[in-house]
Design a protein around this motif. Structure first.
Motif, PDB file in Angstrom:
ATOM      1  N   MET A 113      -7.942 -11.280 137.486  1.00 20.22           N
ATOM      2  CA  MET A 113      -9.387 -11.463 137.325  1.00 20.22           C
ATOM      3  C   MET A 113     -10.136 -10.180 137.682  1.00 20.22           C
ATOM      4  O   MET A 113     -11.097  -9.803 137.008  1.00 20.22           O
ATOM      5  CB  MET A 113      -9.863 -12.646 138.154  1.00 20.22           C
ATOM      6  CG  MET A 113      -9.394 -13.991 137.615  1.00 20.22           C
ATOM      7  SD  MET A 113      -9.765 -15.413 138.688  1.00 20.22           S
ATOM      8  CE  MET A 113     -11.560 -15.400 138.675  1.00 20.22           C
ATOM      9  N   ARG A 114      -9.697  -9.499 138.735  1.00 21.53           N
ATOM     10  CA  ARG A 114     -10.337  -8.224 139.108  1.00 21.53           C
ATOM     11  C   ARG A 114     -10.189  -7.180 138.010  1.00 21.53           C
ATOM     12  O   ARG A 114     -11.048  -6.309 137.858  1.00 21.53           O
ATOM     13  CB  ARG A 114      -9.724  -7.694 140.404  1.00 21.53           C
ATOM     14  CG  ARG A 114     -10.204  -8.373 141.656  1.00 21.53           C
ATOM     15  CD  ARG A 114      -9.810  -7.609 142.904  1.00 21.53           C
ATOM     16  NE  ARG A 114     -10.270  -8.324 144.096  1.00 21.53           N
ATOM     17  CZ  ARG A 114      -9.530  -9.198 144.764  1.00 21.53           C
ATOM     18  NH1 ARG A 114      -8.284  -9.444 144.363  1.00 21.53           N
ATOM     19  NH2 ARG A 114     -10.026  -9.811 145.820  1.00 21.53           N
ATOM     20  N   ALA A 115      -9.105  -7.259 137.256  1.00 19.95           N
ATOM     21  CA  ALA A 115      -8.897  -6.296 136.174  1.00 19.95           C
ATOM     22  C   ALA A 115      -9.983  -6.417 135.116  1.00 19.95           C
ATOM     23  O   ALA A 115     -10.295  -5.445 134.422  1.00 19.95           O
ATOM     24  CB  ALA A 115      -7.516  -6.500 135.540  1.00 19.95           C
ATOM     25  N   HIS A 116     -10.604  -7.589 135.003  1.00 16.00           N
ATOM     26  CA  HIS A 116     -11.693  -7.816 134.048  1.00 16.00           C
ATOM     27  C   HIS A 116     -13.027  -7.482 134.726  1.00 16.00           C
ATOM     28  O   HIS A 116     -13.947  -8.305 134.793  1.00 16.00           O
ATOM     29  CB  HIS A 116     -11.681  -9.259 133.567  1.00 16.00           C
ATOM     30  CG  HIS A 116     -10.508  -9.609 132.710  1.00 16.00           C
ATOM     31  ND1 HIS A 116     -10.348  -9.121 131.430  1.00 16.00           N
ATOM     32  CD2 HIS A 116      -9.429 -10.396 132.953  1.00 16.00           C
ATOM     33  CE1 HIS A 116      -9.226  -9.603 130.914  1.00 16.00           C
ATOM     34  NE2 HIS A 116      -8.652 -10.375 131.815  1.00 16.00           N
ATOM     35  N   ALA A 117     -13.146  -6.252 135.192  1.00 15.80           N
ATOM     36  CA  ALA A 117     -14.286  -5.873 136.041  1.00 15.80           C
ATOM     37  C   ALA A 117     -15.623  -5.894 135.310  1.00 15.80           C
ATOM     38  O   ALA A 117     -16.671  -6.032 135.941  1.00 15.80           O
ATOM     39  CB  ALA A 117     -14.043  -4.493 136.634  1.00 15.80           C
ATOM     40  N   THR A 118     -15.627  -5.757 133.987  1.00 17.19           N
ATOM     41  CA  THR A 118     -16.909  -5.824 133.280  1.00 17.19           C
ATOM     42  C   THR A 118     -17.507  -7.224 133.344  1.00 17.19           C
ATOM     43  O   THR A 118     -18.726  -7.386 133.225  1.00 17.19           O
ATOM     44  CB  THR A 118     -16.776  -5.418 131.797  1.00 17.19           C
ATOM     45  OG1 THR A 118     -15.859  -6.311 131.141  1.00 17.19           O
ATOM     46  CG2 THR A 118     -16.303  -3.976 131.659  1.00 17.19           C
ATOM     47  N   GLN A 119     -16.666  -8.230 133.534  1.00 14.91           N
ATOM     48  CA  GLN A 119     -17.106  -9.616 133.416  1.00 14.91           C
ATOM     49  C   GLN A 119     -17.069 -10.409 134.709  1.00 14.91           C
ATOM     50  O   GLN A 119     -17.740 -11.440 134.817  1.00 14.91           O
ATOM     51  CB  GLN A 119     -16.218 -10.350 132.385  1.00 14.91           C
ATOM     52  CG  GLN A 119     -16.138  -9.673 131.038  1.00 14.91           C
ATOM     53  CD  GLN A 119     -17.486  -9.542 130.370  1.00 14.91           C
ATOM     54  OE1 GLN A 119     -18.170 -10.547 130.169  1.00 14.91           O
ATOM     55  NE2 GLN A 119     -17.879  -8.330 130.032  1.00 14.91           N
ATOM     56  N   ILE A 120     -16.249  -9.992 135.672  1.00 17.14           N
ATOM     57  CA  ILE A 120     -15.993 -10.823 136.848  1.00 17.14           C
ATOM     58  C   ILE A 120     -16.105  -9.986 138.123  1.00 17.14           C
ATOM     59  O   ILE A 120     -15.572  -8.877 138.186  1.00 17.14           O
ATOM     60  CB  ILE A 120     -14.585 -11.450 136.809  1.00 17.14           C
ATOM     61  CG1 ILE A 120     -14.301 -12.125 135.459  1.00 17.14           C
ATOM     62  CG2 ILE A 120     -14.423 -12.465 137.937  1.00 17.14           C
ATOM     63  CD1 ILE A 120     -12.865 -12.600 135.310  1.00 17.14           C
ATOM     64  N   THR A 121     -16.758 -10.564 139.114  1.00 18.50           N
ATOM     65  CA  THR A 121     -16.730 -10.008 140.464  1.00 18.50           C
ATOM     66  C   THR A 121     -15.942 -10.978 141.328  1.00 18.50           C
ATOM     67  O   THR A 121     -16.333 -12.143 141.468  1.00 18.50           O
ATOM     68  CB  THR A 121     -18.150  -9.840 141.034  1.00 18.50           C
ATOM     69  OG1 THR A 121     -18.905  -8.982 140.187  1.00 18.50           O
ATOM     70  CG2 THR A 121     -18.104  -9.258 142.436  1.00 18.50           C
TER      71      THR A 121
END
Length: 286
Positions: free
Chosen positions: A232-240
């Motif tokens: 989930m962290r790898a999707h930093a544009t979308q998720i904090t």
């Protein structure tokens, strides 16, 4: 012909990041057990809202390319090697949120011919021969047009594959039991008092929440919680991600679930109680 692994799992999602939020622990578990896990993402999320200010300049194709790199990093965290874009990279564009003019773009996924798009997915099904397929319900979990279309395409592709001679044994929809969501939000309230998002968040904001009796399978992903959080962290544009919760662009906190639940909608249920294995009752040579 290359021999296929005994177990094959196919997941169909709308945008990069959906897979990690909904199924990250499940994917990591099965990949670690030697199952062939295949992910098909229908768009690159070119119209997604970008959270970090330093990446706010990313839009359209540039954002899509960046999100594909995020997806690649997320799959590395989950141990998944086979991930694809429906019909090839960039074939279908993000449709934006429901009711926006973006929905009318002839190149967006919402405007795609369902049979044509399902044909691309059916090709993957015939190649991978998954016994189990996971996707969204008819409302796409929360009403996003790309999620709804992913549901339609996935269910139609299962039909097309069956007509061509391969039957997917079990189809599941992503679900969250209401009791689990209520318990998780209550825990956030206790452990993180004073944080406004926990007080304003409501259970029904969580995609896929249904009454408990609709849940037919429950995957305990505790051992893979770290892998899911990392993906989930790898999707930093979308998720904090700030465990034990995460935030999307609406800044409403949601629990980071390590137990992932499903509703069987096609195929035979292995028992009257909740399954703890999506492959329960499926012969390994199917």
């Amino acid at each position: 012909m290359t021999e296929l692994p005994a177990r094959r799992l196919l997941l169909v999602h709308a945008h990069p990041d959906d897979e990690s939020i909904n199924n990250g622990a499940t994917m990591a578990r099965y990949a670690a057990e030697g199952t062939r896990v295949t992910l098909v993402t229908c768009t690159l999320g070119e119209r997604g809202e970008v959270i970090p200010p330093g990446l706010a300049h990313l839009t359209g194709a540039d954002l899509g390319a960046y999100r594909l790199r995020e997806l690649t990093a997320a799959m590395r965290e989950l141990g998944v090697e086979d991930f694809r874009q429906l019909g090839g990279v960039g074939r279908y564009q993000d449709s934006g949120m429901m009711g926006l003019a973006d929905n009318d773009d002839p190149g967006c996924f919402w405007q795609a011919d369902v049979d044509e798009a399902a044909g691309h997915l059916a090709e993957v099904i015939r190649e991978v021969r998954p016994q189990v397929l996971v996707t969204y319900d008819e409302n796409g979990g929360y009403g996003h047009p790309d999620h709804i279309q992913a549901h339609r395409v996935a269910m139609r592709a299962v039909e097309l594959a069956a007509e061509a001679g391969f039957e997917v044994a079990k189809v599941y929809w992503n679900r969250v039991p209401r009791s689990l969501a209520e318990k998780a939000f209550a825990q956030l309230e206790r452990e993180l008092p004073g944080l406004p998002f926990t007080k304003s968040a409501v259970v029904d904001d969580v995609p896929g929440v249904v009454e408990d009796e609709r849940i037919t399978a429950e995957i305990d992903g505790t051992a893979y919680a770290a892998a899911k959080a990392a993906a989930m962290r790898a999707h930093a544009t979308q998720i904090t991600v700030t465990e034990p919760y995460f935030l999307l662009s609406n800044h409403l906190g949601q629990p980071l679930f390590t137990t992932e639940c499903y509703e069987l909608v096609r195929g035979e249920r292995a028992s009257g109680s909740r399954e703890t294995d999506l492959f329960a009752g499926v012969g390994e040579t199917s």
